[in-house]
Design an enzyme around this catalytic site. Structure first.
Site, PDB file in Angstrom:
ATOM      1  N   VAL A 196      -0.444  -3.460  10.555  1.00  0.00           N
ATOM      2  CA  VAL A 196       0.772  -2.766  10.109  1.00  0.00           C
ATOM      3  C   VAL A 196       0.495  -1.276   9.937  1.00  0.00           C
ATOM      4  O   VAL A 196       1.295  -0.434  10.340  1.00  0.00           O
ATOM      5  CB  VAL A 196       1.300  -3.405   8.805  1.00  0.00           C
ATOM      6  CG1 VAL A 196       2.444  -2.596   8.221  1.00  0.00           C
ATOM      7  CG2 VAL A 196       1.742  -4.838   9.077  1.00  0.00           C
ATOM      8  N   ASN A 222      -3.220  -8.702  11.567  1.00  0.00           N
ATOM      9  CA  ASN A 222      -2.138  -7.727  11.439  1.00  0.00           C
ATOM     10  C   ASN A 222      -2.697  -6.332  11.582  1.00  0.00           C
ATOM     11  O   ASN A 222      -3.879  -6.089  11.315  1.00  0.00           O
ATOM     12  CB  ASN A 222      -1.393  -7.876  10.113  1.00  0.00           C
ATOM     13  CG  ASN A 222      -2.018  -7.055   9.007  1.00  0.00           C
ATOM     14  OD1 ASN A 222      -1.775  -5.852   8.906  1.00  0.00           O
ATOM     15  ND2 ASN A 222      -2.848  -7.683   8.192  1.00  0.00           N
ATOM     16  N   CYS A 260      -8.476  -0.757   3.907  1.00  0.00           N
ATOM     17  CA  CYS A 260      -7.495  -1.059   4.949  1.00  0.00           C
ATOM     18  C   CYS A 260      -8.129  -0.817   6.316  1.00  0.00           C
ATOM     19  O   CYS A 260      -8.546   0.302   6.616  1.00  0.00           O
ATOM     20  CB  CYS A 260      -6.250  -0.198   4.807  1.00  0.00           C
ATOM     21  SG  CYS A 260      -5.092  -0.481   6.167  1.00  0.00           S
ATOM     22  N   GLY A 277       0.826  -1.203   0.000  1.00  0.00           N
ATOM     23  CA  GLY A 277       0.000   0.000   0.000  1.00  0.00           C
ATOM     24  C   GLY A 277       0.863   1.255   0.000  1.00  0.00           C
ATOM     25  O   GLY A 277       1.738   1.414   0.842  1.00  0.00           O
ATOM     26  N   ILE A 311     -11.169 -10.608  -0.857  1.00  0.00           N
ATOM     27  CA  ILE A 311     -11.499  -9.651   0.179  1.00  0.00           C
ATOM     28  C   ILE A 311     -10.220  -9.093   0.819  1.00  0.00           C
ATOM     29  O   ILE A 311      -9.194  -9.782   0.869  1.00  0.00           O
ATOM     30  CB  ILE A 311     -12.379 -10.318   1.287  1.00  0.00           C
ATOM     31  CG1 ILE A 311     -11.667 -11.478   1.946  1.00  0.00           C
ATOM     32  CG2 ILE A 311     -13.712 -10.706   0.765  1.00  0.00           C
ATOM     33  CD1 ILE A 311     -12.392 -12.106   3.140  1.00  0.00           C
TER      34      ILE A 311
END
Lengths: 302, 258
Positions: free
Chosen positions: A71, A69, A130, A46, A191
């Protein structure tokens, strides 16, 4: 002769196996393990307008048949990508597709406009899903109106293949897909991770610094399959499926549910060479079932 | 440094006591170059609750036999499940991973290990000793059962021991050992691995005396090869992956350590 090639709008993929954003670095991390040019494509981490440090450690928690996660889009920004990473990867014989993220529509536009100028980047994946950033990200991807707004804005500035990555953290993912298709998306990928949580009961604390994070791995595969099946029936544009794919059989299940191509994510962490095994496994399956083309099984669920 | 995925043959498996065990693994080919401080990512089979690989320090290597040793503490489901592996079975690993302890500029080096944190220091002490450095190893643990094979380190230099309960060596924390109370701290550099609080205390002491201190971090990680960005530590130059830019850091680089 078995033809593994598929097409996402104008983008021809030599095979339907690609690696998912945030799980494959810039490909370079994996070159010791296999020839990454064998992949249909590589979705890179990303990328945002400005450099981001991401969230505090701990960012990861193992869960049954999966992991969480958080991140938080750690990356050095689009300008660094263009100046430092792009020159290193541009001549590798596979498609590098950049996952585009931002906090504001303006930031998405900035990143997409800059990437539009790169000859060897044939597509972007718009990340409106996200779950690990406070602003932007999933906030754009959980209402049809905002998903449509940001897709339209990017469609105006981005002339090549535009893939929109959908969040599963919605009531009706097919409606989201229809909305971004109407707004000009060339494809949808799904997804992204499912919002989840893990706890250390003894210490009475969450395991992630952000408390919640994104769930991935085989634990999410049944949900991902269901969503790919629903979305592929609802839209005309090609669907790229992902979510817990560990084997060629998993990948084939997504193709049968209507995905034109698939992405390998979390499995890369356990077997860095898994994606090439999946390419070979799909070819074996087609041969065994006497098919000549991947298209013979896409949406082939009886 | 090129990384490999190998099915290693388990050629040795030995319990130290109920908490610790050592695996000896033979490579299918010539062992790649491995430098002290590096680690492997071990695949754990046979437990449905264990999904990811486990990062384990390389305890020692044998380039003639093409074997590596792993010293492992039974801490959770992963390391417990792995403890059931038998000689003759295969174990899939990715290696060698991470950076390494740096070569010292001066002689007279102190290695400090706490509990299973001693794991990467055996190869380091041998490596340094073979290059004619004077090595002293200080090992700390809760009790004598946590002081793992001190004689191995005695081959390469002096060994000092502390235990919390006084069952072996000096009583108390490793950071309370008398060598830290001497008038002059005579070592030129400190290498340490163990619990975070221990490493921070050792590092503060070393830096206070103007000596560099290298620490080995064991952050949780998924991939081990710099792709997932989960294992980061905050450094003076931003978040860095402990799997590729670590696990060894000069403690001065780490935010909140000094």
């Amino acid at each position: 002769m078995i033809d593994l090639g598929v097409t996402i709008k104008d983008l021809y993929l030599k095979n339907p196996v690609m690696t998912a954003s945030g799980t494959f670095g810039y490909g370079e991390e994996f070159t010791d393990f296999f020839d990454i040019a064998r992949l249909g494509g590589i979705f890179v981490k990303g990328t945002t307008g400005a450099h981001r440090e991401g969230n505090a450690y701990p960012r990861m928690a193992e869960t049954p048949m999966g992991m969480l996660n958080a991140v938080g889009l750690q990356n050095k920004g689009v300008d660094y990508f263009i100046s430092d990473i792009y020159p290193r990867i541009k001549d590798i014989d596979t498609h590098f597709i950049v996952n585009v993220s931002g906090s504001t529509v303006e930031e998405y536009i900035e990143v997409a406009s800059k990437l539009n100028e790169l000859d060897k980047i044939p597509a972007i994946e718009l990340n409106i899903s996200c779950p690990n950033v406070k602003e932007g990200g999933m906030a754009f991807g959980t209402s049809c109106h905002s998903a449509s707004t940001v897709t339209k804005a990017i469609r105006e500035v981005y002339k090549k293949t535009l893939i929109v990555k959908l969040s599963p953290n919605v009531t009706n993912i097919a409606e989201m897909a229809v909305a971004v298709e109407a707004a000009g998306a060339d494809s949808v990928s799904l997804i992204n991770t499912l919002l989840g949580m893990a706890i250390d009961a003894e210490r009475k604390r969450p395991l992630l610094s952000t408390i919640t994070g994104g769930l991935s791995g085989p634990a999410v595969k049944p949900i991902a399959l269901r969503m790919v099946w629903q979305v592929s029936k609802a839209v005309k544009i090609p669907v790229i499926g992902m979510g817990g794919i560990m084997t060629a059989t998993d990948a084939i299940e997504f193709l049968l549910c209507g995905a034109t191509a698939i992405q390998i994510g979390t499995a890369n962490f356990i077997d860095p060479a898994v994606s090439v095994k999946i390419i070979d496994g799909i070819e074996d399956y087609l041969r065994r079932h006497r098919h000549n083309s991947v298209y013979d099984i896409i949406g082939g669920l009886r | 440094m090129k990384k490999f995925i190998h099915d290693m043959l388990v050629v040795g498996r030995r319990n130290i006591n109920t908490h610790y065990y050592i695996l000896e693994l033979k490579a299918p080919d010539v062992l790649p170059e491995i430098i002290p401080g590096q680690f492997v990512q071990v695949e754990i089979k046979g437990n449905k609750n264990v999904f990811l690989r486990r990062p384990i320090s390389i305890h020692d290597i044998n380039t003639e036999e093409n074997t590596i040793k792993l010293l492992i503490q039974k801490l959770g489901e992963g390391t417990n499940t792995l403890s059931h592996i038998k000689s003759g079975e295969k174990l899939n690993i990715i290696y060698p991973l991470g950076n390494w302890f740096s070569k010292p500029h001066e002689d007279n080096l102190l290695l400090v290990g706490g509990g299973c944190g001693i794991a990467p220091l055996l190869y380091l002490s041998r490596y340094l000793s073979e290059r004619n450095y004077k090595v002293t190893t200080l090992i700390g643990g809760a009790s004598k059962g946590d002081i793992i094979e001190p004689d191995e380190y005695r081959k390469y230099g002096d060994v000092f021991i502390t235990t919390m309960d006084g069952s072996l060596g000096e009583r108390g924390l490793v950071t309370e050992h008398s060598l830290f109370k001497a008038k002059k701290f005579e070592y030129s550099m400190v290498y340490t691995c163990g619990p975070l609080a221990m490493m921070k205390a050792i590092s503060r002491f070393a830096v206070l005396h103007g000596k560099p201190c290298e620490v080995s971090l064991e952050n949780m990680m998924a991939c081990g090869i710099g792709a997932c960005l989960c294992c980061v530590v905050e450094t003076r130059h931003g978040n860095k992956c402990t799997c590729t830019e670590g696990p060894i850091y000069n403690s001065k680089e780490l935010v909140g350590w000094i």
